[in-house]
Design an enzyme around this catalytic site. Structure first.
Site, PDB file in Angstrom:
ATOM      1  N   PRO A   1       0.966  -1.135   0.091  1.00  0.00           N
ATOM      2  CA  PRO A   1      -0.065  -0.040  -0.004  1.00  0.00           C
ATOM      3  C   PRO A   1       0.883   1.450   0.051  1.00  0.00           C
ATOM      4  O   PRO A   1       2.059   1.118   0.286  1.00  0.00           O
ATOM      5  CB  PRO A   1      -0.877  -0.149   1.355  1.00  0.00           C
ATOM      6  CG  PRO A   1       0.031  -1.077   2.229  1.00  0.00           C
ATOM      7  CD  PRO A   1       0.869  -1.636   1.398  1.00  0.00           C
TER       8      PRO A   1
ATOM      9  N   ILE B   1      -2.449  -2.849  -3.963  1.00  0.00           N
ATOM     10  CA  ILE B   1      -2.801  -4.070  -5.050  1.00  0.00           C
ATOM     11  C   ILE B   1      -3.895  -5.085  -4.295  1.00  0.00           C
ATOM     12  O   ILE B   1      -3.454  -5.698  -3.295  1.00  0.00           O
ATOM     13  CB  ILE B   1      -1.543  -4.995  -5.184  1.00  0.00           C
ATOM     14  CG1 ILE B   1      -0.609  -4.216  -5.729  1.00  0.00           C
ATOM     15  CG2 ILE B   1      -1.739  -6.148  -6.098  1.00  0.00           C
ATOM     16  CD1 ILE B   1       0.889  -4.793  -5.855  1.00  0.00           C
TER      17      ILE B   1
END
Length: 141
Positions: free
Chosen positions: A28, A91
């Site tokens: 992140p 992701i």
């Protein structure tokens, strides 16, 4: 190729796939742009964001990137009032309900410190593919 060699090759492929999967779940990035001055943003905000974001995203802090850019020329509706524009990239783990949960968490954290109270916070969420994130001379794909 005999049966033993086939098993070894399969194990290697599965191991590589697991490594990629575990990396995909750890990347992140949270970017904060604000017109609030640097002296009004305590360093403990980074620690709190790190702890709360990794917990909320279900990811480790190892790959978390935080960037806080203060003193920006930033305005909502032409006002000089404190405001913040944020970007959360991950992701996976980005979606309608998750984003609502993140919005509450992040706005609460950003407004937790009295010097940093910002009523106008805009957050954009990006579900990034593993192929578009580079790391150590390669990508996570």
């Amino acid at each position: 190729m005999n049966q033993t060699q086939g098993v070894v090759v399969s194990v290697r492929i599965l191991t590589k796939a697991r490594k990629r999967l575990s990396c995909n779940q750890k990347i992140p990035k949270f970017i904060i742009n604000t017109n609030v001055s640097k002296d009004k943003v305590p360093y403990c905000l980074i620690e709190e964001l790190t702890h709360q974001l990794t917990k909320a995203l279900g990811k480790t802090a190892q790959y978390l990137v935080l960037q806080i850019s203060t003193d920006q020329l930033l305005s909502f509706h032409g006002s000089k009032d404190p405001c913040t524009m944020c970007f959360l990239y991950s992701i996976g783990n980005i979606g309608d309900q998750e984003n609502k949960d993140y919005s509450k968490l992040l706005c609460d954290l950003l407004n937790k410190h009295p010097k940093n109270t910002c009523r106008q916070i805009y957050i954009s969420y990006f579900d990034t593919s593993a192929a578009t994130v580079g790391w150590n001379h390669t990508t996570f794909a």
